[in-house]
Write a protein that holds these residues in place. Structure first.
Motif, PDB file in Angstrom:
ATOM      1  N   ALA A 310      22.017 -32.618 -34.411  1.00 12.45           N
ATOM      2  CA  ALA A 310      22.259 -32.942 -35.669  1.00 12.45           C
ATOM      3  C   ALA A 310      23.534 -33.489 -36.269  1.00 12.45           C
ATOM      4  O   ALA A 310      23.706 -34.344 -37.250  1.00 12.45           O
ATOM      5  N   LEU A 311      24.657 -33.264 -35.429  1.00  9.65           N
ATOM      6  CA  LEU A 311      25.843 -33.718 -35.733  1.00  9.65           C
ATOM      7  C   LEU A 311      26.326 -34.896 -34.763  1.00  9.65           C
ATOM      8  O   LEU A 311      27.565 -35.520 -35.110  1.00  9.65           O
ATOM      9  N   GLY A 312      25.766 -34.867 -33.704  1.00 16.18           N
ATOM     10  CA  GLY A 312      26.454 -35.761 -32.678  1.00 16.18           C
ATOM     11  C   GLY A 312      27.265 -35.130 -31.809  1.00 16.18           C
ATOM     12  O   GLY A 312      27.910 -33.940 -31.987  1.00 16.18           O
ATOM     13  N   HIS A 313      27.115 -35.741 -30.544  1.00 16.32           N
ATOM     14  CA  HIS A 313      28.212 -35.223 -29.273  1.00 16.32           C
ATOM     15  C   HIS A 313      29.474 -35.388 -29.730  1.00 16.32           C
ATOM     16  O   HIS A 313      30.470 -34.193 -29.261  1.00 16.32           O
ATOM     17  N   ALA A 314      30.130 -35.914 -30.558  1.00 11.57           N
ATOM     18  CA  ALA A 314      31.705 -36.029 -30.976  1.00 11.57           C
ATOM     19  C   ALA A 314      32.038 -34.770 -31.606  1.00 11.57           C
ATOM     20  O   ALA A 314      33.010 -34.229 -31.378  1.00 11.57           O
ATOM     21  N   GLU A 315      31.118 -34.475 -32.755  1.00 15.50           N
ATOM     22  CA  GLU A 315      31.093 -33.259 -33.497  1.00 15.50           C
ATOM     23  C   GLU A 315      31.089 -31.936 -32.677  1.00 15.50           C
ATOM     24  O   GLU A 315      31.576 -31.023 -32.751  1.00 15.50           O
ATOM     25  N   GLY A 316      29.810 -32.113 -31.579  1.00 13.82           N
ATOM     26  CA  GLY A 316      29.638 -31.020 -30.693  1.00 13.82           C
ATOM     27  C   GLY A 316      30.880 -30.663 -29.815  1.00 13.82           C
ATOM     28  O   GLY A 316      31.332 -29.501 -29.686  1.00 13.82           O
ATOM     29  N   ASP A 317      31.538 -31.756 -29.445  1.00 16.65           N
ATOM     30  CA  ASP A 317      32.849 -31.428 -28.535  1.00 16.65           C
ATOM     31  C   ASP A 317      33.843 -30.892 -29.432  1.00 16.65           C
ATOM     32  O   ASP A 317      34.689 -30.113 -29.161  1.00 16.65           O
ATOM     33  N   ARG A 318      33.893 -31.317 -30.825  1.00 17.50           N
ATOM     34  CA  ARG A 318      35.065 -30.623 -31.624  1.00 17.50           C
ATOM     35  C   ARG A 318      34.627 -29.305 -31.937  1.00 17.50           C
ATOM     36  O   ARG A 318      35.503 -28.435 -32.173  1.00 17.50           O
ATOM     37  N   VAL A 319      33.400 -28.921 -31.968  1.00 17.54           N
ATOM     38  CA  VAL A 319      33.067 -27.423 -32.053  1.00 17.54           C
ATOM     39  C   VAL A 319      33.241 -26.710 -30.915  1.00 17.54           C
ATOM     40  O   VAL A 319      34.069 -25.453 -31.057  1.00 17.54           O
ATOM     41  N   LEU A 320      33.304 -27.014 -29.817  1.00 24.43           N
ATOM     42  CA  LEU A 320      33.631 -26.490 -28.612  1.00 24.43           C
ATOM     43  C   LEU A 320      35.226 -26.193 -28.664  1.00 24.43           C
ATOM     44  O   LEU A 320      35.832 -25.206 -28.206  1.00 24.43           O
ATOM     45  N   GLN A 321      36.102 -27.148 -29.101  1.00 22.48           N
ATOM     46  CA  GLN A 321      37.507 -26.902 -29.159  1.00 22.48           C
ATOM     47  C   GLN A 321      37.909 -26.026 -30.237  1.00 22.48           C
ATOM     48  O   GLN A 321      38.904 -25.070 -30.198  1.00 22.48           O
ATOM     49  N   ARG A 322      37.283 -26.135 -31.462  1.00 19.09           N
ATOM     50  CA  ARG A 322      37.495 -25.011 -32.355  1.00 19.09           C
ATOM     51  C   ARG A 322      36.963 -23.557 -31.743  1.00 19.09           C
ATOM     52  O   ARG A 322      38.103 -22.492 -32.354  1.00 19.09           O
ATOM     53  N   ILE A 323      35.993 -23.540 -31.148  1.00 26.31           N
ATOM     54  CA  ILE A 323      35.585 -22.139 -30.469  1.00 26.31           C
ATOM     55  C   ILE A 323      36.712 -21.655 -29.453  1.00 26.31           C
ATOM     56  O   ILE A 323      37.279 -20.423 -29.643  1.00 26.31           O
TER      57      ILE A 323
END
Length: 434
Positions: A310-323
């Protein structure tokens, strides 16, 4: 030698044993009290050392005059620095070295204020403390500050040098401590008592007294490391290359920094799978030997593929960083956060029982959606949640493998029960709905 002199020698030996045991006990208890207890105790010891070295001496023989401040309490500084160097890393040793030197210099003006006060006619001085004791202490303080800085660097370097020739811990500690204390004696006596009529007597007395202290402190540290060294993770030492004293510590620090980089996940900056596997085994052994609890959290980001789609792999990476950031904020500094692989995280919680571990897991489950909702992912309607499996030693397993398997099984129980929850020994518990 008179009976009184023999008694004084026994008292100073007892002082050294007491100081060594006191510092080691405080260091051993740092898991409960942190390093503050160690530094408070040592600060008191060091101030007594400065006071005694400046004005309290024992006449053992006509040619042997010692001060317990110089031959018992000052060597405790090297004892502590060497322990920190072995048990921790170069960075902590450097902080202690700089802290000791800086404290010496910063406290020096205080002695002048005390001397000034003692000269006032309105000061009540029932113990008849002489102002000269504090007036003349500045030379000793300056000399000890400079020499102590060199001592504390030298003792670490000498330990590495001796490690090239001996694998015996007692030999390494004794030789490095003794050589450092001999250097300290020559440098300190020259700086503090140069030109004094009794210079030679003071120097010989220092060399003999500090050699005795080195024997006692080496035995104490050697026994301690033989009992607790493996559990403490002591850096044995392999005789690293020596350029200069400061550069030697810098080389070791760079080596440790490279080790730390190899242990970190480059995306989230938390520890990686390799570090987790090793840490889990190590902490399990420590917990079993000490009879303590150890908890493991296995964390999986729910439907993470949907996030990437839904958001792209770049945003997925940022989600992991936030978590990863959320995990760090929800836990103690002593807890170990790792990226287990892909969208999975694993956490070690030392000295944490079932109830507290489950409470930490529920806090994470509740906080992750809030943290991610404040960012772009939440704003675009994609809820980010996690599911967590919790296992605790010894209730859920007696080995690292059993503990991990239980946490992993409970993680999948939580997935099957609807995700977005923490699962402990009492089954799935929904913490939040997003």
């Amino acid at each position: 030698m008179s009976g009184s002199a023999v008694q004084q020698i026994g008292l100073m030996a007892a002082e050294a044993i007491f100081v060594g045991i006191l510092l080691l006990a405080a260091l051993r208890l740092r898991g409960w009290f942190g390093p503050s207890l160690v530094y408070i105790i040592f600060g008191g010891i060091f101030q007594l050392a400065a006071l005694f070295a400046g004005g309290v001496y024992v006449q053992l023989t006509p040619w042997l005059v010692v001060s317990s401040g110089s031959v018992v309490l000052f060597p405790a500084a090297m004892f502590l620095v060497l322990y920190v160097y072995l048990i921790s890393d170069a960075q902590d040793a450097r902080k202690l070295i700089y802290g000791l030197a800086g404290a010496n210099v910063l406290l020096m003006p205080l002695t002048f204020f005390v001397a000034w006060q003692l000269r006032s006619p309105v000061v009540v001085n029932p113990y008849h403390l002489e102002p000269q004791l504090f007036d003349h202490q500045w030379r000793i303080i300056v000399s000890s500050a400079v020499v102590l800085f060199l001592d504390t660097v030298l003792v670490c370097v000498l330990y590495e040098l001796v490690s090239r020739f001996s694998r015996n811990v007692f030999v390494r500690v004794f030789v490095s401590l003794t050589a450092t204390l001999w250097f300290d004696s020559v440098a300190f006596v020259t700086g503090s008592f140069g030109g004094h009529a009794d210079f030679n007597t003071i120097l010989v007395s220092q060399l003999i007294g500090k050699t005795g202290a080195a024997v006692i402190y080496s035995i104490l540290l050697g026994v301690y490391l033989s009992v607790f060294g493996e559990l403490e993770g002591v850096v044995v030492g392999d005789g690293r290359g020596l350029g200069s004293t400061l550069r030697s510590l810098t080389y070791r620090q760079r080596f440790e920094e490279l080790q730390k980089l190899a242990e970190r996940d480059p995306l989230t900056s938390v520890y990686n799978r390799g570090y987790f596997d090793d840490a889990l085994q190590r902490h399990t052994e420590i917990a079993r030997h000490a009879g303590r609890s150890l908890s493991v959290l296995m964390i999986d980001v729910d439907e993470f593929k949907r996030v990437n789609d839904a958001l792209g792999h770049a945003e997925g990476d940022r989600v992991l960083q936030r978590i990863a950031t959320v995990l760090g904020n929800c836990l103690r500094s002593s807890d170990c956060v790792c990226r287990y692989g892909g969208d999975e995280f694993a956490i070690l919680l030392p000295q944490t029982g079932t109830t507290d571990a489950l409470a930490s897991a529920e806090r994470i489950v509740a906080e992750v959606p809030r943290a991610c909702a404040a960012a772009a992912a939440g704003a675009r309607g994609t809820a980010i949640t996690v599911t967590i499996g919790v296992a605790t030693l010894p209730h859920d397993g007696s080995t690292a493998e059993e503990l991990l398997a239980t946490a992993d099984r409970r993680l999948y129980e939580g997935k099957a029960a609807g995700r977005n929850r923490a699962v402990g020994e009492k089954g799935p518990r929904v913490t939040s709905r997003t």
